[in-house]
Design an enzyme around this catalytic site. Sequence first.
Site, PDB file in Angstrom:
ATOM      1  N   HIS A  80       0.856  -1.192   0.000  1.00  0.00           N
ATOM      2  CA  HIS A  80       0.000   0.000   0.000  1.00  0.00           C
ATOM      3  C   HIS A  80       0.886   1.234   0.000  1.00  0.00           C
ATOM      4  CE1 HIS A  80      -3.137   2.864   1.141  1.00  0.00           C
ATOM      5  NE2 HIS A  80      -3.981   1.935   0.730  1.00  0.00           N
ATOM      6  N   ASP A 133      -7.977  -5.116  -0.225  1.00  0.00           N
ATOM      7  CA  ASP A 133      -8.460  -5.970  -1.323  1.00  0.00           C
ATOM      8  C   ASP A 133      -8.120  -7.437  -1.150  1.00  0.00           C
ATOM      9  OD1 ASP A 133      -7.586  -3.167  -3.207  1.00  0.00           O
ATOM     10  OD2 ASP A 133      -9.625  -3.924  -2.980  1.00  0.00           O
TER      11      ASP A 133
HETATM   12  C1  SDX Z   1      -6.160   0.193  -2.984  1.00  0.00           C
HETATM   13  O1  SDX Z   1      -4.267   4.601  -2.025  1.00  0.00           O
HETATM   14  C2  SDX Z   1      -5.247   4.029  -1.419  1.00  0.00           C
HETATM   15  O2  SDX Z   1      -5.682   4.425  -0.361  1.00  0.00           O
HETATM   16  C3  SDX Z   1      -5.854   2.857  -2.178  1.00  0.00           C
HETATM   17  C4  SDX Z   1      -6.911   2.038  -1.439  1.00  0.00           C
HETATM   18  C5  SDX Z   1      -8.170   2.815  -1.197  1.00  0.00           C
HETATM   19  O3  SDX Z   1      -8.898   2.452  -0.262  1.00  0.00           O
HETATM   20  O4  SDX Z   1      -8.495   3.717  -2.019  1.00  0.00           O
HETATM   21  O5  SDX Z   1      -6.372   1.598  -0.198  1.00  0.00           O
HETATM   22  C6  SDX Z   1      -7.304   0.806  -2.269  1.00  0.00           C
HETATM   23  O6  SDX Z   1      -5.900   0.552  -4.111  1.00  0.00           O
HETATM   24  C7  SDX Z   1      -5.311  -0.809  -2.252  1.00  0.00           C
HETATM   25  C8  SDX Z   1      -4.105  -1.303  -3.110  1.00  0.00           C
HETATM   26  C9  SDX Z   1      -4.615  -2.383  -4.066  1.00  0.00           C
HETATM   27  N1  SDX Z   1      -3.524  -2.760  -5.017  1.00  0.00           N
HETATM   28  C10 SDX Z   1      -2.912  -3.959  -4.934  1.00  0.00           C
HETATM   29  O7  SDX Z   1      -3.112  -4.789  -4.048  1.00  0.00           O
HETATM   30  C11 SDX Z   1      -1.935  -4.211  -6.091  1.00  0.00           C
HETATM   31  C12 SDX Z   1      -0.640  -4.826  -5.531  1.00  0.00           C
HETATM   32  N2  SDX Z   1       0.065  -3.767  -4.782  1.00  0.00           N
HETATM   33  C13 SDX Z   1       1.001  -2.961  -5.471  1.00  0.00           C
HETATM   34  O8  SDX Z   1       0.982  -2.895  -6.832  1.00  0.00           O
HETATM   35  C14 SDX Z   1       1.572  -1.796  -4.684  1.00  0.00           C
HETATM   36  O9  SDX Z   1       1.855  -2.234  -3.431  1.00  0.00           O
HETATM   37  C15 SDX Z   1       0.733  -0.536  -4.640  1.00  0.00           C
HETATM   38  C16 SDX Z   1       0.355  -0.082  -6.008  1.00  0.00           C
HETATM   39  C17 SDX Z   1      -0.483  -0.760  -3.817  1.00  0.00           C
HETATM   40  C18 SDX Z   1       1.575   0.547  -3.951  1.00  0.00           C
HETATM   41  O10 SDX Z   1       2.655   0.772  -4.770  1.00  0.00           O
HETATM   42  P1  SDX Z   1       3.749   1.900  -4.426  1.00  0.00           P
HETATM   43  O11 SDX Z   1       3.439   2.587  -3.157  1.00  0.00           O
HETATM   44  O12 SDX Z   1       3.916   2.752  -5.660  1.00  0.00           O
HETATM   45  O13 SDX Z   1       5.033   1.072  -4.159  1.00  0.00           O
HETATM   46  P2  SDX Z   1       6.006   0.521  -5.252  1.00  0.00           P
HETATM   47  O14 SDX Z   1       5.233  -0.031  -6.418  1.00  0.00           O
HETATM   48  O15 SDX Z   1       7.047   1.563  -5.514  1.00  0.00           O
HETATM   49  O16 SDX Z   1       6.646  -0.725  -4.474  1.00  0.00           O
HETATM   50  C19 SDX Z   1       7.757  -0.555  -3.569  1.00  0.00           C
HETATM   51  C20 SDX Z   1       8.524  -1.871  -3.626  1.00  0.00           C
HETATM   52  C21 SDX Z   1       8.950  -2.244  -5.048  1.00  0.00           C
HETATM   53  O17 SDX Z   1      10.069  -3.085  -4.931  1.00  0.00           O
HETATM   54  P3  SDX Z   1      11.588  -2.403  -5.044  1.00  0.00           P
HETATM   55  O18 SDX Z   1      11.596  -1.614  -6.350  1.00  0.00           O
HETATM   56  O19 SDX Z   1      11.723  -1.537  -3.822  1.00  0.00           O
HETATM   57  O20 SDX Z   1      12.531  -3.581  -5.067  1.00  0.00           O
HETATM   58  O21 SDX Z   1       7.679  -2.942  -3.182  1.00  0.00           O
HETATM   59  C22 SDX Z   1       7.472  -3.861  -4.264  1.00  0.00           C
HETATM   60  C23 SDX Z   1       7.812  -3.118  -5.535  1.00  0.00           C
HETATM   61  O22 SDX Z   1       8.225  -4.029  -6.560  1.00  0.00           O
HETATM   62  N3  SDX Z   1       6.048  -4.233  -4.228  1.00  0.00           N
HETATM   63  C24 SDX Z   1       5.592  -5.458  -4.453  1.00  0.00           C
HETATM   64  C25 SDX Z   1       4.204  -5.370  -4.257  1.00  0.00           C
HETATM   65  N4  SDX Z   1       3.870  -4.127  -3.930  1.00  0.00           N
HETATM   66  C26 SDX Z   1       5.021  -3.415  -3.917  1.00  0.00           C
HETATM   67  N5  SDX Z   1       6.209  -6.616  -4.816  1.00  0.00           N
HETATM   68  C27 SDX Z   1       5.418  -7.702  -4.971  1.00  0.00           C
HETATM   69  N6  SDX Z   1       4.062  -7.702  -4.787  1.00  0.00           N
HETATM   70  C28 SDX Z   1       3.434  -6.551  -4.453  1.00  0.00           C
HETATM   71  N7  SDX Z   1       2.113  -6.539  -4.279  1.00  0.00           N
END
Ligand code: SDX
Length: 421
Positions: free
Chosen positions: A306, A363
Amino acid sequence: MADEIELIYKGVNYKFPLVHGTENETAIDIKTLRAQTGLITLDPGFKNTGSCQSEITFLDGEEGILRYRGYSIEDLANQYSFIEVAHLLIYGDLPTTEQLDKFENDIRDYALVDEDFKIILKSFPKSAHPMGILSSLTSALIAFNPSSVDINSEKDFYEAIIMLLAKFPVLASWTHRKMKGLPLNYPSYELSYTENLAHMMFRMPNKDFKASKTVVSVLNKLLILHADHEQNCSTSTVRMVGSSHAGLFASIASGISALWGPLHGGANQAVIEMLEEIRIDGGDTQKFMAKAKDKNDPFRLMGFGHRVYKNFDPRAKIIKKAADEVLSELGIDDPVLDIAKRLEQEALQDPYFVDRKLYPNVDFYSGIIYRALGIPTEMFTVMFAIGRLPGWIAQWKEMRFNKEPIGRPRQVYTGATHRSP
Ligand code: SDX
């Protein structure tokens, strides 16, 4: 608390005021940055950038705290109705008994939609994704209610809000029924908001229907848990579109499209698809954990991570408990729930996830409940949208009432410098 910050640039000292929130969040007010220094900031994804000051929802990502207008999500989800929480978000306080009666009855009075919506619905193929249909139908509400929202007229604005709250679940349930080739249900004046949602989604014309207390209670809880979440992607979209003074219905339609994305609200559908993929593949969660950690593999553990929560998403805790309760009350043994729990346990002990503070989010478990209620996977994000509607309305209202300027970010140009053809 310091009230300003100093920036030294090219030997010149510049001062910028600090803004302090009621929960001790502090921001640098950079409204005059470019005028004073010629500089702008650059922050892709706005990870460090506040877009507004808001009184609606407070999140503490480190502590895993979520409050709507100061009330904890735990208290609201366990003690109130979704419509009471909608009133709280939009008008700032929980309704009195009289206010609630009026609010609920006004919503009942506006719950019928123009019969011509059936013609629009008919034009969509059964294969259309319901989020696309819902966004289109919400935009179409403008055509049937052309007087765009005059926010200076309290009566006009109240009516627009009531119209949206009343018609949205009808359009959402009709979308579901259309996809399944089922006859459309009308809302009943005798039922509560959430009872009506269940009634319109599930009632079959050839037998009596009464939604069980379990179904109504868990739907109510899920809608509350999704009701607002400060400046997330879809809410920021609603604010951005509304900042051009586009109408409320058009702004909400844009929020639906933003929510659809699998990184945002679409994740609840993606989680179930992922869990099903793991189940069909034999249930080897470690194999999929390895894929999630492999930078060369686009696979992500959907429902994990998140932007704000670097601790447990408090909503995920409540939903996980509700999933256990609902499945046992309905006597459902869903193998993907066990896979989800195993994934959670393994991820919480895996350095990759621990180091990046990746926890289950809202989710991760919600789809398991929707599935247990018989809601098709493609409809999961529509359920999220029904919950998020009062939050979008509240945020749009705050943005307009605060007379916020049209949103127009800057950029750093990195393209070709001037050249002759
Ligand atoms: C919602 O914003 C809100 O409030 C949203 C929400 C709401 O109520 O409105 O809470 C609802 O959208 C919840 C989130 C639902 N999405 C998912 O579950 C999709 C999977 N999660 C990710 O794609 C990710 O965690 C995000 C999009 C939610 C957040 O992404 P960020 O903050 O941009 O973080 P990032 O992509 O830069 O990740 C940081 C690191 C990276 O690795 P490094 O480059 O540091 O090595 O964490 C890794 C990412 O690759 N990472 C994951 C991961 N999420 C982040 N690796 C594997 N699986 C994941 N799910």
